[in-house]
Design a protein around this motif. Structure first.
Motif, PDB file in Angstrom:
ATOM      1  N   UNK A 258       0.827  -1.204   0.000  1.00 33.29           N
ATOM      2  CA  UNK A 258       0.000   0.000   0.000  1.00 33.29           C
ATOM      3  C   UNK A 258       0.865   1.259   0.000  1.00 33.29           C
ATOM      4  N   UNK A 259       1.890   1.297   0.836  1.00 35.01           N
ATOM      5  CA  UNK A 259       2.768   2.473   0.899  1.00 35.01           C
ATOM      6  C   UNK A 259       3.459   2.699  -0.437  1.00 35.01           C
ATOM      7  N   UNK A 260       4.006   1.630  -1.016  1.00 35.18           N
ATOM      8  CA  UNK A 260       4.713   1.768  -2.291  1.00 35.18           C
ATOM      9  C   UNK A 260       3.754   2.214  -3.391  1.00 35.18           C
ATOM     10  N   UNK A 261       2.544   1.646  -3.421  1.00 38.42           N
ATOM     11  CA  UNK A 261       1.575   2.025  -4.460  1.00 38.42           C
ATOM     12  C   UNK A 261       1.183   3.496  -4.339  1.00 38.42           C
ATOM     13  N   UNK A 282      15.361  -3.317  -3.385  1.00 36.10           N
ATOM     14  CA  UNK A 282      16.571  -3.543  -2.599  1.00 36.10           C
ATOM     15  C   UNK A 282      16.280  -3.632  -1.114  1.00 36.10           C
ATOM     16  N   UNK A 283      15.420  -2.731  -0.622  1.00 36.73           N
ATOM     17  CA  UNK A 283      15.062  -2.765   0.790  1.00 36.73           C
ATOM     18  C   UNK A 283      14.342  -4.044   1.172  1.00 36.73           C
ATOM     19  N   UNK A 284      13.477  -4.536   0.282  1.00 36.04           N
ATOM     20  CA  UNK A 284      12.773  -5.787   0.560  1.00 36.04           C
ATOM     21  C   UNK A 284      13.736  -6.957   0.617  1.00 36.04           C
ATOM     22  N   UNK A 285      14.733  -6.962  -0.290  1.00 35.09           N
ATOM     23  CA  UNK A 285      15.724  -8.042  -0.274  1.00 35.09           C
ATOM     24  C   UNK A 285      16.537  -8.025   1.024  1.00 35.09           C
ATOM     25  N   UNK A 288      14.250  -9.133   3.860  1.00 30.57           N
ATOM     26  CA  UNK A 288      14.024 -10.575   3.822  1.00 30.57           C
ATOM     27  C   UNK A 288      15.214 -11.358   4.343  1.00 30.57           C
ATOM     28  N   UNK A 289      16.435 -10.914   3.966  1.00 24.89           N
ATOM     29  CA  UNK A 289      17.633 -11.574   4.475  1.00 24.89           C
ATOM     30  C   UNK A 289      17.783 -11.439   5.977  1.00 24.89           C
ATOM     31  N   UNK A 290      17.465 -10.252   6.489  1.00 23.73           N
ATOM     32  CA  UNK A 290      17.558 -10.036   7.936  1.00 23.73           C
ATOM     33  C   UNK A 290      16.543 -10.889   8.686  1.00 23.73           C
ATOM     34  N   UNK A 291      15.334 -10.986   8.147  1.00 28.29           N
ATOM     35  CA  UNK A 291      14.317 -11.812   8.799  1.00 28.29           C
ATOM     36  C   UNK A 291      14.716 -13.284   8.807  1.00 28.29           C
TER      37      UNK A 291
END
Length: 471
Positions: A258-261, A282-285, A288-291
């Motif tokens: 929602x925020x990105x849209x 990039x932030x999602x990647x 995801x790696x941190x999680x």
């Protein structure tokens, strides 16, 4: 002194077009059909597996009885055959063909009827309702589920004073595991609630869908916004009380989308959108790696084990063994797994209950229809993800006008798709019943009517024009 003239400069006022009684009945039927799909487990718990199967068959027959004459009146050539969600249709056809090599033919035939029912239902909804009506039908469905859930939870907590069992409350002999209960009566004691659907995880996802739908309608400035706010509070309360880690992850994914849209809608140039894509992908990647690296303390914080409550050790490993047996075409379709079939009965159990699915939709597809089925499923969801994303962020245009306002309703398909994809990592419901219906319905509707309020089927409600029969 003003005089009345027989030659006015504008047309005399007249009452707006009203929906016919037949169309109101049709909308009510769609809500009932959606309710049977979203609350199918409630029907199963109430009348048993045979009664639940008969209910869906009745909806299939009724839908065909109403839909086929409508297509015939409009001429079959007017039906948008080329815009069908062909990946989803291909997956449905492959599921039927798998009877030829299925290791559990009876389960394949039974569950394919369920798949065909929700597929036909999704296509039917697109043909008879506009975008606004679909969203309103979803909202009505979720209100019914929330209201019935509140009623049954209060009844069990205040009147029955003990948990109730499915199938008219027949109690088996011996000690009983709490997972057998339909409703445990935890509304007033602080435990996880299950609602009318009898499952905390499903109840939480439905509450999340309800919040997204009510929020979109609220942003669209529909009537009865105060009532929508009250329903939203009830859905948020049930979401928290259901205590589903999967639903929380889905809510975070929907919030991110929602925020990105919304940021994409505010971008004025292609370059600005490109920078946002780079930033958020990039932030999602990184996130995801941190999680993944911090999964053990995070699961401990949520009260879950690092193996996702036994999924990876017991369920996924057993499913992968069957995937390896027939990797290309799979072992045969069965969504959900039929618990009384010898191939599934006692194969994987959780608290003494035969597991109904693989708790991962991709592993489930690979086991049932192999790599070919996985490819079709990936095309179906990637197509929906792609179309729904640009349906949400692109400004509505059908001519040279480039300053038309966005519609809040166009955000809903992408938000639902994000929830289904995240849920599919730990559940298989996105490939069966209401999950599959949403996939078919949104995929087909976006292709048929890519602009809210524009198109032959959108005119009666959104633009107030009388529909014209195709000659």
């Amino acid at each position: 002194m003003a005089h009345y003239t027989k030659h006015p400069v504008s047309a005399p006022p007249r009452a707006p077009e009203r929906e016919s009684t037949g169309h109101l009945v049709l909308r009510g039927y769609v809500v009932m059909m959606m309710l049977a799909a979203f609350a199918h487990s409630a029907i199963y718990n109430l009348v048993g597996e045979i009664g639940a199967f008969i209910t869906l068959i009745a909806f299939l027959i009724a839908t065909l009885a109403v839909g086929i004459p409508m297509i015939a009146r409009r001429r079959p050539s007017a039906f948008p055959w080329r815009r069908l969600p062909w990946a989803a249709v291909g997956y449905t056809a492959l599921a039927l063909l798998s009877v030829a090599w299925s290791q559990w033919r009876g389960a394949t035939l039974i569950t394919w009827v369920l798949l065909a029912t929700v597929t036909v239902g999704g296509l039917f909804i697109v043909q008879v309702l506009t975008w606004h009506e679909i969203v309103r039908a979803l909202a009505s469905t979720f209100k019914w589920i929330l209201g019935l859930s509140l009623a049954i939870e209060l009844w069990v907590a205040l009147v029955v004073h003990e948990p109730i069992l499915p199938n008219f409350f027949i109690r088996p002999e011996g000690d009983l595991d709490p997972h057998w209960y339909w409703v445990r009566g935890n509304l007033l004691d602080g435990g996880r609630i299950q609602g009318i659907v009898g499952n905390s995880n499903i109840m939480a996802i439905i509450c999340l869908f309800a919040l997204l739908t009510f929020g979109v309608l609220f942003a669209a400035r529909t009537r009865w916004r105060t009532t929508l706010a009250l329903w939203s509070l009830l859905a948020a309360y049930f979401l928290l009380r259901a205590g589903s880690a999967t639903a929380y992850a889905c809510a975070a994914a929907a919030a991110l989308v929602l925020v990105v849209a919304l940021l994409m809608r505010r971008s004025r140039t292609p370059g600005a959108r490109t920078r946002l894509y780079v930033l958020f992908i990039g932030g999602t990647a990184v996130l995801g790696g941190a999680l993944w690296l911090l999964r053990e303390p995070l699961f401990a914080l949520l009260g879950r084990s690092s193996d996702l409550t036994g999924r990876s050790d017991r369920i996924w490993s057993a499913v992968l063994e069957r995937v390896a047996q027939h990797p290309l075409f799979g072992n045969g379709f069965s969504s959900p797994w039929v618990p009384f079939d010898p191939a599934f009965q006692g194969w994987i159990e959780d608290h003494g209950i035969t597991v109904f699915h693989a708790h991962n939709m991709w592993l489930d597809v690979l086991m049932q229809l192999g790599v070919l089925g996985g490819i079709l499923m990936a095309f179906a969801y990637l197509s929906l993800l792609w179309r729904s994303w640009f349906f949400a962020i692109d400004r509505p245009r059908w001519d040279l006008g480039a300053d038309r306002p966005y519609s809040a309703l166009t955000l809903l398909p992408s938000l639902f798709t994000a929830v289904l994809l995240v849920q599919g990592l730990t559940e298989s419901t996105p490939i069966m019943l209401w999950g599959w219906m949403l996939l078919v319905m949104f995929s087909f509707k976006i292709k048929v009517v890519p602009l809210v309020g524009i198109g032959e089927r959108e005119r009666v409600i959104e633009r107030g024009e009388r529909s014209r029969r195709v000659p």
